[in-house]
Design a protein around this motif. Structure first.
Motif, PDB file in Angstrom:
ATOM      1  N   ASP A  83       0.813  -1.217   0.000  1.00 57.29           N
ATOM      2  CA  ASP A  83       0.000   0.000   0.000  1.00 57.29           C
ATOM      3  C   ASP A  83       0.848   1.270   0.000  1.00 57.29           C
ATOM      4  OD1 ASP A  83      -2.292  -1.530   0.065  1.00 57.29           O
ATOM      5  OD2 ASP A  83      -2.509  -1.391   2.252  1.00 57.29           O
ATOM      6  N   CYS A  84       2.034   1.224   0.567  1.00 58.24           N
ATOM      7  CA  CYS A  84       2.869   2.417   0.710  1.00 58.24           C
ATOM      8  C   CYS A  84       3.974   2.534  -0.330  1.00 58.24           C
ATOM      9  CB  CYS A  84       3.509   2.431   2.096  1.00 58.24           C
ATOM     10  SG  CYS A  84       2.332   2.680   3.432  1.00 58.24           S
ATOM     11  N   MET A  85       4.175   1.516  -1.132  1.00 58.41           N
ATOM     12  CA  MET A  85       5.291   1.494  -2.075  1.00 58.41           C
ATOM     13  C   MET A  85       5.212   2.652  -3.075  1.00 58.41           C
ATOM     14  SD  MET A  85       6.689  -1.775  -4.187  1.00 58.41           S
ATOM     15  CE  MET A  85       6.393  -2.802  -2.784  1.00 58.41           C
ATOM     16  N   LYS A  86       6.365   3.224  -3.373  1.00 52.84           N
ATOM     17  CA  LYS A  86       6.446   4.323  -4.340  1.00 52.84           C
ATOM     18  C   LYS A  86       6.396   3.766  -5.767  1.00 52.84           C
ATOM     19  CE  LYS A  86       8.907   7.726  -1.612  1.00 52.84           C
ATOM     20  NZ  LYS A  86      10.077   8.581  -1.528  1.00 52.84           N
ATOM     21  N   ASN A  89       8.212   0.522  -7.695  1.00 51.34           N
ATOM     22  CA  ASN A  89       8.506  -0.427  -6.621  1.00 51.34           C
ATOM     23  C   ASN A  89       9.686   0.004  -5.748  1.00 51.34           C
ATOM     24  OD1 ASN A  89       6.396  -2.058  -7.438  1.00 51.34           O
ATOM     25  ND2 ASN A  89       7.699  -3.252  -8.819  1.00 51.34           N
ATOM     26  N   VAL A  90       9.769   1.307  -5.484  1.00 52.00           N
ATOM     27  CA  VAL A  90      10.845   1.857  -4.655  1.00 52.00           C
ATOM     28  C   VAL A  90      10.432   1.776  -3.189  1.00 52.00           C
ATOM     29  CG1 VAL A  90      12.158   3.933  -4.117  1.00 52.00           C
ATOM     30  CG2 VAL A  90      11.591   3.394  -6.488  1.00 52.00           C
ATOM     31  N   ILE A  91      11.340   1.252  -2.378  1.00 48.92           N
ATOM     32  CA  ILE A  91      11.134   1.207  -0.929  1.00 48.92           C
ATOM     33  C   ILE A  91      12.281   1.974  -0.278  1.00 48.92           C
ATOM     34  CG2 ILE A  91      10.983  -0.262   1.098  1.00 48.92           C
ATOM     35  CD1 ILE A  91       9.959  -2.476  -0.726  1.00 48.92           C
ATOM     36  N   ASP A  92      11.930   3.074   0.376  1.00 47.65           N
ATOM     37  CA  ASP A  92      12.945   3.879   1.065  1.00 47.65           C
ATOM     38  C   ASP A  92      12.435   4.225   2.460  1.00 47.65           C
ATOM     39  OD1 ASP A  92      11.007   5.720   0.475  1.00 47.65           O
ATOM     40  OD2 ASP A  92      12.273   7.022  -0.747  1.00 47.65           O
ATOM     41  N   ASP A  93      13.097   5.187   3.107  1.00 51.40           N
ATOM     42  CA  ASP A  93      12.715   5.561   4.472  1.00 51.40           C
ATOM     43  C   ASP A  93      11.296   6.105   4.534  1.00 51.40           C
ATOM     44  OD1 ASP A  93      15.162   4.761   5.417  1.00 51.40           O
ATOM     45  OD2 ASP A  93      16.046   6.772   5.357  1.00 51.40           O
ATOM     46  N   ASP A  94      10.877   6.846   3.503  1.00 49.92           N
ATOM     47  CA  ASP A  94       9.516   7.379   3.476  1.00 49.92           C
ATOM     48  C   ASP A  94       8.493   6.244   3.482  1.00 49.92           C
ATOM     49  OD1 ASP A  94      10.546   9.936   3.347  1.00 49.92           O
ATOM     50  OD2 ASP A  94      10.392  10.062   1.156  1.00 49.92           O
ATOM     51  N   VAL A  95       8.760   5.212   2.697  1.00 46.67           N
ATOM     52  CA  VAL A  95       7.852   4.064   2.631  1.00 46.67           C
ATOM     53  C   VAL A  95       7.817   3.350   3.980  1.00 46.67           C
ATOM     54  CG1 VAL A  95       7.453   1.829   1.537  1.00 46.67           C
ATOM     55  CG2 VAL A  95       8.142   3.786   0.145  1.00 46.67           C
ATOM     56  N   GLN A  96       8.972   3.191   4.607  1.00 43.46           N
ATOM     57  CA  GLN A  96       9.014   2.537   5.914  1.00 43.46           C
ATOM     58  C   GLN A  96       8.223   3.319   6.954  1.00 43.46           C
ATOM     59  OE1 GLN A  96      10.113  -0.444   6.651  1.00 43.46           O
ATOM     60  NE2 GLN A  96      10.764  -0.796   4.545  1.00 43.46           N
ATOM     61  N   GLU A  97       8.324   4.652   6.909  1.00 38.63           N
ATOM     62  CA  GLU A  97       7.556   5.478   7.844  1.00 38.63           C
ATOM     63  C   GLU A  97       6.065   5.366   7.564  1.00 38.63           C
ATOM     64  OE1 GLU A  97       9.081   9.440   7.819  1.00 38.63           O
ATOM     65  OE2 GLU A  97      10.940   8.868   8.823  1.00 38.63           O
ATOM     66  N   CYS A  98       5.699   5.250   6.291  1.00 39.25           N
ATOM     67  CA  CYS A  98       4.296   5.064   5.925  1.00 39.25           C
ATOM     68  C   CYS A  98       3.782   3.730   6.457  1.00 39.25           C
ATOM     69  CB  CYS A  98       4.141   5.136   4.405  1.00 39.25           C
ATOM     70  SG  CYS A  98       2.480   4.791   3.793  1.00 39.25           S
ATOM     71  N   VAL A  99       4.577   2.682   6.339  1.00 38.17           N
ATOM     72  CA  VAL A  99       4.188   1.356   6.823  1.00 38.17           C
ATOM     73  C   VAL A  99       3.967   1.390   8.332  1.00 38.17           C
ATOM     74  CG1 VAL A  99       5.019  -1.013   7.163  1.00 38.17           C
ATOM     75  CG2 VAL A  99       5.278   0.094   4.939  1.00 38.17           C
ATOM     76  N   GLN A 100       4.837   2.073   9.051  1.00 41.55           N
ATOM     77  CA  GLN A 100       4.730   2.153  10.506  1.00 41.55           C
ATOM     78  C   GLN A 100       3.619   3.087  10.974  1.00 41.55           C
ATOM     79  OE1 GLN A 100       6.337   0.287  12.709  1.00 41.55           O
ATOM     80  NE2 GLN A 100       7.296  -0.777  11.001  1.00 41.55           N
ATOM     81  N   GLY A 101       3.105   3.917  10.066  1.00 41.79           N
ATOM     82  CA  GLY A 101       2.039   4.838  10.433  1.00 41.79           C
ATOM     83  C   GLY A 101       2.523   6.203  10.874  1.00 41.79           C
ATOM     84  N   TYR A 102       3.800   6.491  10.662  1.00 43.49           N
ATOM     85  CA  TYR A 102       4.350   7.780  11.055  1.00 43.49           C
ATOM     86  C   TYR A 102       4.128   8.848   9.986  1.00 43.49           C
ATOM     87  CZ  TYR A 102       6.926   4.945  14.444  1.00 43.49           C
ATOM     88  OH  TYR A 102       7.274   4.078  15.438  1.00 43.49           O
ATOM     89  N   ARG A 103       3.831   8.445   8.766  1.00 44.89           N
ATOM     90  CA  ARG A 103       3.716   9.384   7.651  1.00 44.89           C
ATOM     91  C   ARG A 103       2.568   8.941   6.743  1.00 44.89           C
ATOM     92  NH1 ARG A 103       8.734  11.179   4.015  1.00 44.89           N
ATOM     93  NH2 ARG A 103       9.193  12.089   6.008  1.00 44.89           N
ATOM     94  N   GLU A 104       1.873   9.914   6.190  1.00 52.18           N
ATOM     95  CA  GLU A 104       0.821   9.639   5.228  1.00 52.18           C
ATOM     96  C   GLU A 104       1.442   9.428   3.847  1.00 52.18           C
ATOM     97  OE1 GLU A 104      -2.528   9.275   5.616  1.00 52.18           O
ATOM     98  OE2 GLU A 104      -2.111   9.367   7.774  1.00 52.18           O
ATOM     99  N   LYS A 105       0.798   8.631   3.030  1.00 55.67           N
ATOM    100  CA  LYS A 105       1.279   8.411   1.678  1.00 55.67           C
ATOM    101  C   LYS A 105       0.902   9.623   0.830  1.00 55.67           C
ATOM    102  CE  LYS A 105       0.990   5.335  -2.256  1.00 55.67           C
ATOM    103  NZ  LYS A 105       0.422   4.126  -2.832  1.00 55.67           N
ATOM    104  N   THR A 106       1.926  10.324   0.313  1.00 54.53           N
ATOM    105  CA  THR A 106       1.688  11.527  -0.488  1.00 54.53           C
ATOM    106  C   THR A 106       2.279  11.398  -1.878  1.00 54.53           C
ATOM    107  OG1 THR A 106       3.679  12.534   0.427  1.00 54.53           O
ATOM    108  CG2 THR A 106       1.592  13.050   1.527  1.00 54.53           C
ATOM    109  N   TRP A 107       2.732  10.234  -2.255  1.00 58.15           N
ATOM    110  CA  TRP A 107       3.347  10.045  -3.571  1.00 58.15           C
ATOM    111  C   TRP A 107       2.446   9.258  -4.471  1.00 58.15           C
ATOM    112  CZ3 TRP A 107       5.531   8.886   1.062  1.00 58.15           C
ATOM    113  CH2 TRP A 107       5.430   7.576   1.500  1.00 58.15           C
TER     114      TRP A 107
END
Length: 107
Positions: A83-86, A89-107
């Motif tokens: 659900d959070c992947m850029k 299929n890029v997985i970076d720190d933003d995606v990890q924060e999205c998975v943990q619920g610290y950040r909303e998906k904005t990409w």
């Protein structure tokens, strides 16, 4: 007799007002003093962390721990990596924060 009634009335009024004062003091402590103390604590920790003194390493670790605690307190909904992947299929720190619920998906 009037004196006893007056004394009893005064005692009752004072005990009723004591609850009001306790509530007011609690409100001042919770909404004014605690945020001020937290802000001052963060400022002191940041100034110590910038230096090279003996307390700098501990201050940096404490600031990281406080930041993590704030993130945990404000955590949103956890999501799957899919659900959070850029795009691409890029997985970076933003995606990890999205998975943990610290950040909303904005990409």
């Amino acid at each position: 007799m009037k004196r006893i009634i007056a004394t009893a009335s005064l005692a009752i009024c004072m005990s009723a007002n004591a609850d009001l004062f306790d509530d007011a003091a609690k409100g001042i402590g919770d909404y004014v003093m605690k945020p001020m103390a937290d802000s001052l604590n963060k400022r002191v920790q940041r100034s110590l962390a910038e230096g090279n003194g003996p307390m700098a390493k501990g201050a940096r670790a404490n600031l990281k721990q406080q930041e993590l605690a704030e993130k945990e307190a404000n955590r949103g909904v956890r999501r799957s990596v899919k659900d959070c992947m850029k795009p691409g299929n890029v997985i970076d720190d933003d995606v990890q924060e999205c998975v943990q619920g610290y950040r909303e998906k904005t990409w």
